[in-house]
Design an enzyme around this catalytic site. Structure first.
Site, short mmCIF file in Angstrom:
data_model
loop_
_atom_site.label_atom_id
_atom_site.label_comp_id
_atom_site.label_asym_id
_atom_site.label_seq_id
_atom_site.Cartn_x
_atom_site.Cartn_y
_atom_site.Cartn_z
N GLY A 50 126.91 31.23 -62.27
CA GLY A 50 127.73 30.17 -61.68
C GLY A 50 126.96 28.88 -61.80
N GLU A 51 127.21 27.94 -60.91
CA GLU A 51 126.44 26.70 -60.90
C GLU A 51 125.44 26.78 -59.76
OE1 GLU A 51 127.02 25.30 -64.23
OE2 GLU A 51 125.86 24.11 -62.78
N SER A 52 124.14 26.79 -60.10
CA SER A 52 123.14 27.04 -59.06
C SER A 52 123.13 25.92 -58.02
CB SER A 52 121.76 27.20 -59.69
OG SER A 52 121.32 25.99 -60.23
N CYS A 82 121.34 34.25 -64.56
CA CYS A 82 121.48 32.81 -64.80
C CYS A 82 121.30 32.02 -63.50
CB CYS A 82 122.80 32.51 -65.48
SG CYS A 82 122.89 30.86 -66.17
N ARG A 111 115.60 24.95 -64.72
CA ARG A 111 117.07 24.91 -64.80
C ARG A 111 117.49 24.36 -66.14
NH1 ARG A 111 120.15 21.48 -62.92
NH2 ARG A 111 122.02 22.67 -62.62
N ILE A 140 124.26 30.53 -71.19
CA ILE A 140 125.16 29.42 -70.91
C ILE A 140 124.46 28.42 -69.99
CG2 ILE A 140 127.37 28.76 -69.89
CD1 ILE A 140 128.40 31.53 -70.76
N HIS A 181 123.69 36.44 -69.42
CA HIS A 181 124.82 37.01 -68.69
C HIS A 181 125.24 38.36 -69.25
CE1 HIS A 181 125.76 33.33 -66.45
NE2 HIS A 181 125.47 32.68 -67.55
N GLU A 183 126.91 40.50 -67.86
CA GLU A 183 128.25 40.81 -67.36
C GLU A 183 129.36 40.31 -68.29
OE1 GLU A 183 126.21 38.55 -66.21
OE2 GLU A 183 127.26 36.72 -65.61
#
Lengths: 202, 298
Positions: A50-52, A82, A111, A140, A181, A183
């Site tokens: 996601g977006e950390s 990620c 990051r 990503i 990722h 997943e």
């Protein structure tokens, strides 16, 4: 020992569903974790992609960051992909100064280390213990591991161009983290490894 | 040793980027200050543009891609991904946006179309695209052109959520109908949807789009966001609704919380308190048909 462990997926934001599918495929039960009470139920926790920046912000606002840290200290197995890797890292560089992490993984993570979205890529990786079959890894806006403390096992490095020998998968006891990722690809070996870690632990 | 050959711009990388935005709110911003407010509030990405849709609507004229300096400024001010809009069919604007390093391009009906027949061939780009759709056929045509994310169009710049609802229900309804068809009926369905058979068959099998589906166009309140999430959106775009309201900071936070807790009315009720004035709305029904943005794109 639990035959089918209950694995939580931190459900603040990101690709929660994809992790649930991967975990189910390797025989785990899953539950979404958004509260302290839900966290207390699970045998292990996946922190999704996601977006950390957002995930850290939401964890603070939902009063979940301290329970997550406590769970980590108490030895709850955790796997982060990620953004999840960033959330588990003891140190993060190139993040907003107010970005908070759960910790528990003694690494320094950078990051967004490979550039912007146009630089996102996929590549075949060798992962320690997975045998000769390469692992198709999707990166990503991915982070990388800049340095690891003793006790952290490097599971995979990326050899490419300027980023030769970059660490992209690590394990420290019951903590597992990947820059990429798994997943998103249907290759469930990382999830299998995590479920095995949880089984051994319970 | 595995063969380590990195490949950029693959479908998995483009669609996967949208997966990372799921459950989040993407906010329109026109400068670095607004971008910081959006990021602080928990936005998962920001959309850099020169004028929010409400102003484009009010001021009229041709709406184009934003100034590269302004996009740079926003890219440099936040750590979340930055999106930007190109006109429908304007592939040169898209090339510029890719060169600036934006993380996602919105080929958007909010800007004045550059081509009334063709959309951009998005498969030629490394950067991923999101496109609007009012129904399943339109969504699938965009995917064939290479879009990696879909949003319902709604009616941008109005604060009237009704079209967003119509479009989301239509897309979901079209998908539900496909899943109930026998295989031989899918050929005619593909013809009627004016979409490729392979994609139609894939949607019928999955019971959803093969990409992330956000909602957009008229979301102005936490309740709007919670409703659209319950209707099956993977996340929310908010355009004019935040920075055209009385208290953008609180409203931005409230919409993020409502999107996250969309299934918990107690939380949505709590965050709906004391937000000040919502943006002044325009009823979609009062907008002359020729000025409706939903009809742009084909």
């Amino acid at each position: 020992m639990t035959a089918s462990p209950l694995i939580g997926v931190l459900a603040l934001q990101g690709d929660i569903k994809e992790h649930e599918l991967a975990l189910t495929a390797v025989g785990a039960r899953t539950a979404r974790v958004r509260t302290e009470a839900e966290l207390a139920q699970v045998d292990g926790l996946v922190i999704p992609g996601g977006e950390s920046t957002t995930m850290s912000n939401l964890a603070i606002r939902m009063n979940l960051i301290d329970p997550l840290r406590a769970a980590s200290k108490a030895g709850l197995p955790m796997y982060g992909s990620c953004a999840g890797m960033i959330m588990l890292a003891a140190h993060v560089t190139d993040a907003r100064p107010d970005q908070q992490t759960i910790g528990g993984l003694d690494v320094t993570v950078r990051r967004n280390a490979f550039g912007r979205q146009v630089d996102s890529f996929e590549i075949d990786l060798d992962i320690s213990g997975f045998g000769p079959e390469p692992f198709r890894a999707v990166f990503i806006r991915a982070p990388l591991v800049e340095s690891v403390d003793s006790g952290v096992e490097v599971l995979s490095t990326l050899q490419r161009g300027g980023a030769a020998g970059t660490i992209v998968a690590v394990r420290q006891g019951v903590r597992l983290a990947t820059s990429f990722h798994p997943e998103l690809t249907g290759d469930t070996r990382i999830h299998e490894l995590f479920v095995e870690i949880v089984r051994q632990h319970s | 040793m595995a063969d380590q050959e990195a490949v950029t711009g693959t479908s998995r990388v483009k669609r996967g980027m949208a997966d990372m935005l799921k459950g989040g709110v993407i906010m329109d911003v026109v400068n670095a200050e607004q971008a910081k407010i959006a990021e602080d509030a928990g936005a998962v990405a920001v959309m850099a543009l020169e004028r929010v849709p409400a102003d484009i609507r009010a001021q009229g004229g041709v709406a184009r891609m934003s100034d590269p300096d302004m996009i740079d400024e926003i890219i440099n001010s936040v750590s979340v991904p930055v999106m930007a809009k190109a006109r429908i069919g304007h592939f040169a604007e898209a090339q510029i946006l890719q060169s600036l390093g934006v993380d996602y391009i919105d080929e958007s009906e909010v800007l004045t179309p550059a081509d009334y027949a063709n959309h951009i061939d998005k498969s030629l780009f490394t950067v991923p695209f999101v496109c609007g759709a009012t129904n399943l056929g339109e969504a699938l045509r965009r995917l064939t052109e290479g879009a990696a994310m879909i949003r319902s169009k709604g009616e941008a710049g109005t604060g009237d959520v009704s079209n967003a609802v119509t479009h989301m229900r239509r897309i979901r309804g079209d998908i539900a109908r496909l899943t109930s068809m026998s295989p031989d009926e899918l050929y005619v369905a593909a013809k009627e949807l004016q979409a490729s058979f392979d994609l139609v068959a894939e949607v019928a099998r999955l019971g959803r789009l093969p990409v992330v589906l956000f909602t957009a166009g008229g979301i102005a309140t936490p309740a709007d966001a919670a409703m659209m999430m319950q209707l099956g959106a993977d996340g929310v775009f908010v355009g004019s609704g935040i920075f055209k309201s009385g208290d953008p900071v609180r409203r931005a936070q409230a919409i993020v919380q409502a999107t996250l807790n969309f299934d918990n009315p107690d939380v949505v009720a709590k965050v709906s308190r004391g937000l000040g004035d919502a943006m002044v709305g325009i009823n979609v029904a009062d907008i002359p048909v020729a000025h409706r943005l939903e009809d742009r794109g084909w």
